[in-house]
Write a protein that holds these residues in place. Structure first.
Motif, PDB file in Angstrom:
ATOM      1  N   HIS A 312       1.068  -1.267  -0.063  1.00  0.00           N
ATOM      2  CA  HIS A 312       0.104   0.003   0.111  1.00  0.00           C
ATOM      3  C   HIS A 312       0.950   1.189  -0.163  1.00  0.00           C
ATOM      4  O   HIS A 312       2.220   1.270   0.347  1.00  0.00           O
ATOM      5  N   GLU A 313       0.266   2.268  -0.355  1.00  0.00           N
ATOM      6  CA  GLU A 313       1.129   3.623  -0.402  1.00  0.00           C
ATOM      7  C   GLU A 313       1.763   4.053   0.825  1.00  0.00           C
ATOM      8  O   GLU A 313       2.801   4.726   0.683  1.00  0.00           O
ATOM      9  N   ILE A 317       8.011   0.968   5.132  1.00  0.00           N
ATOM     10  CA  ILE A 317       9.238   0.669   4.304  1.00  0.00           C
ATOM     11  C   ILE A 317       9.133   1.453   2.797  1.00  0.00           C
ATOM     12  O   ILE A 317      10.082   1.911   2.536  1.00  0.00           O
ATOM     13  N   TYR A 318       8.104   1.355   2.356  1.00  0.00           N
ATOM     14  CA  TYR A 318       7.702   1.897   0.787  1.00  0.00           C
ATOM     15  C   TYR A 318       8.058   3.423   1.037  1.00  0.00           C
ATOM     16  O   TYR A 318       8.620   4.010   0.289  1.00  0.00           O
ATOM     17  N   GLN A 319       7.595   3.944   2.093  1.00  0.00           N
ATOM     18  CA  GLN A 319       7.475   5.499   2.199  1.00  0.00           C
ATOM     19  C   GLN A 319       9.190   5.962   2.529  1.00  0.00           C
ATOM     20  O   GLN A 319       9.513   6.892   1.968  1.00  0.00           O
ATOM     21  N   ASN A 320       9.634   5.051   3.411  1.00  0.00           N
ATOM     22  CA  ASN A 320      11.190   5.464   3.477  1.00  0.00           C
ATOM     23  C   ASN A 320      11.901   5.203   2.092  1.00  0.00           C
ATOM     24  O   ASN A 320      12.661   6.179   1.754  1.00  0.00           O
ATOM     25  N   THR A 363       1.366   7.021  -7.822  1.00  0.00           N
ATOM     26  CA  THR A 363       1.388   6.294  -6.580  1.00  0.00           C
ATOM     27  C   THR A 363       1.552   7.454  -5.546  1.00  0.00           C
ATOM     28  O   THR A 363       1.988   7.155  -4.065  1.00  0.00           O
ATOM     29  N   SER A 364       1.232   8.505  -5.724  1.00  0.00           N
ATOM     30  CA  SER A 364       1.210   9.834  -4.775  1.00  0.00           C
ATOM     31  C   SER A 364      -0.228   9.899  -4.223  1.00  0.00           C
ATOM     32  O   SER A 364      -1.270   9.600  -4.920  1.00  0.00           O
ATOM     33  N   THR A 365      -0.514  10.211  -3.004  1.00  0.00           N
ATOM     34  CA  THR A 365      -1.541  10.467  -2.366  1.00  0.00           C
ATOM     35  C   THR A 365      -2.061  12.264  -2.214  1.00  0.00           C
ATOM     36  O   THR A 365      -2.726  12.559  -1.640  1.00  0.00           O
ATOM     37  N   ASN A 366      -0.909  12.905  -2.675  1.00  0.00           N
ATOM     38  CA  ASN A 366      -1.044  14.294  -2.417  1.00  0.00           C
ATOM     39  C   ASN A 366      -1.507  14.966  -3.684  1.00  0.00           C
ATOM     40  O   ASN A 366      -0.693  14.692  -4.790  1.00  0.00           O
TER      41      ASN A 366
END
Length: 420
Positions: A312-313, A317-320, A363-366
């Motif tokens: 998920h977004e 670990i993905y965000q890092n 892949t952004s939520t912004n």
């Protein structure tokens, strides 16, 4: 909604004329310029290279999939593409690109087992994953199960055999690849495998060895992490297909066991504790404790993991990893006067890829980030109104590949997601 209705809706919902016109051109690019129907088969070239990549051809039609219910002609064309891909993989599961004729003149010689209809035999793990993804998506959108015949079952066994062999590449695989670098002056060293075409030694990890990256560049360390993550995802699709349509529980167990080994290998060997970003995913590893920390513009990439449904977004670990690869700590992240984003060792320094910009948005939520990226893509086409392979961050009139349909299709997919 069909193709005509998409064009009409674009007029209503996309107020910016430049964006609207670019969307229409990119949306139709594959259908109008790259697709050829031959009987019940469909052949789709990548663009300015007259060959069909398993990866590119899948991605080039992805934005059409949701239209198939209202467009029988489109459904037939995509079904024909699936047939072609399956036949090509069964011809040679180690090849990444194919021809619709037995052979054509080429400017270089590859030392590997070349068969008629094979354009290039660079073994890329993702090339075996994309046809599964396309067939699964086709099935989910249409409920048409006729593609899952005896030949498709043979295809499943074939790719599983390759995956399992390449888990032990150094011990079991006969695959080699060398390109004659002396005959073409401008070829990069990444066009060939080191160690006399075998690649460097790797240790068993549970993951699947790959010779080349999705960019068609040779892997530096041959366990490509995003490629193995994509493989894990498509194995889940195969579990569903085999269980529901072939009713073969032994084969289901084989697939589940392989997926477990790959997932375990990713967790054990594919992460890295970065002093600045925390726990991140590496791009490649060899199983001996060595890692390549980077990301490449081509998909599967670390940036694309939520898009590929691996995580998920908001996965930590993905965000890092995302913070790392969208910074100048990623050796292929470039920033200039006109744009900033991820490039590739496949192209020149300071050249970034619209595919990566589009994937960053997907892949952004912004919402502000998404709009900024759309504007960046639209304003960096070299006044052509099309996406290219890459462009100079300081001068978009300097770009590579004027006709590259995958980039156009992915951009159209983004605009459909945002506006439709």
């Amino acid at each position: 909604m069909n193709r005509t209705e998409i064009m009409q809706k674009a007029d209503d919902v996309i107020k910016d004329q430049k964006l609207r016109e670019m969307f229409k051109k990119c949306f139709m690019s594959t259908l109008e310029t790259s697709l050829k129907v031959e009987g019940d088969k469909t052949y789709i070239i990548t663009g300015d290279i007259n060959a069909m990549w398993l990866r590119d051809s899948s991605c080039q039609v992805n934005h059409y999939l949701k239209l198939m219910k209202d467009d029988q002609d489109l459904q037939n064309k995509i079904k024909g593409l699936i047939r072609s891909q399956i036949e090509y993989v069964l011809l040679d599961p180690y090849a990444n690109a194919f021809l619709n004729t037995e052979d054509v003149p080429r400017e270089y010689h590859d030392t590997t087992i070349m068969k008629p209809y094979v354009w290039e035999r660079k073994f890329e793990l993702d090339s075996l994953c994309y046809p599964v993804k396309l067939a699964y998506q086709y099935y989910k959108e249409t409920n048409d199960t006729t593609i899952f015949d005896k030949q498709y079952l043979y295809f499943i066994h074939t790719i599983l055999d390759v995956f399992e062999t390449e888990q032990y590449h150094s011990q079991k695989s006969s695959y080699t690849f060398e390109r004659d670098m002396a005959k073409v002056w401008n070829l990069r060293k990444t066009e060939t495998l080191q160690n006399h075409g075998h690649g460097f030694d790797t240790r068993y990890t549970g993951m699947v060895w790959s010779a080349f990256r999705p960019s068609d560049d040779a892997c530096a360390l041959n366990y490509n992490i995003p490629g193995n993550m994509f493989c894990s995802v498509i194995l889940s699709y195969l579990v569903e297909i085999v269980r529901d349509l072939y009713h073969d529980e032994r084969l289901v167990e084989r697939i589940i066991d392989l997926k477990f080994q790959i997932d375990y290998g990713i967790e054990l060997f594919g992460t890295y504790l970065h002093p600045k970003y925390g726990k991140i995913y590496a791009y490649e590893t060899d199983g001996y404790g060595n890692h390549i920390l980077m990301d490449d513009a081509n998909v599967p990439s670390l940036l694309s993991l939520p898009y590929l449904e691996y995580c998920h977004e908001d996965d930590p670990i993905y965000q890092n990893t995302r913070r790392f690869i969208l910074s100048e700590d990623n050796p292929y992240y470039y920033a200039g006067k006109k744009a900033k984003g991820i490039g590739s060792p496949h192209t020149w320094e300071n050249y970034i890829w619209p595919i990566a910009l589009t994937m960053q948005a997907l892949t952004s939520t912004n919402q502000q980030e998404i709009q900024t990226l759309i504007d960046m893509i639209v304003n960096n086409t070299g006044d052509t109104g099309y996406c290219h392979e890459s462009f100079d961050v300081n001068d978009d009139s300097q770009y590579t590949r004027p006709w590259f349909c995958w980039a156009n299709s992915l951009f159209a997919e983004l605009i459909m997601k945002v506006y439709f």
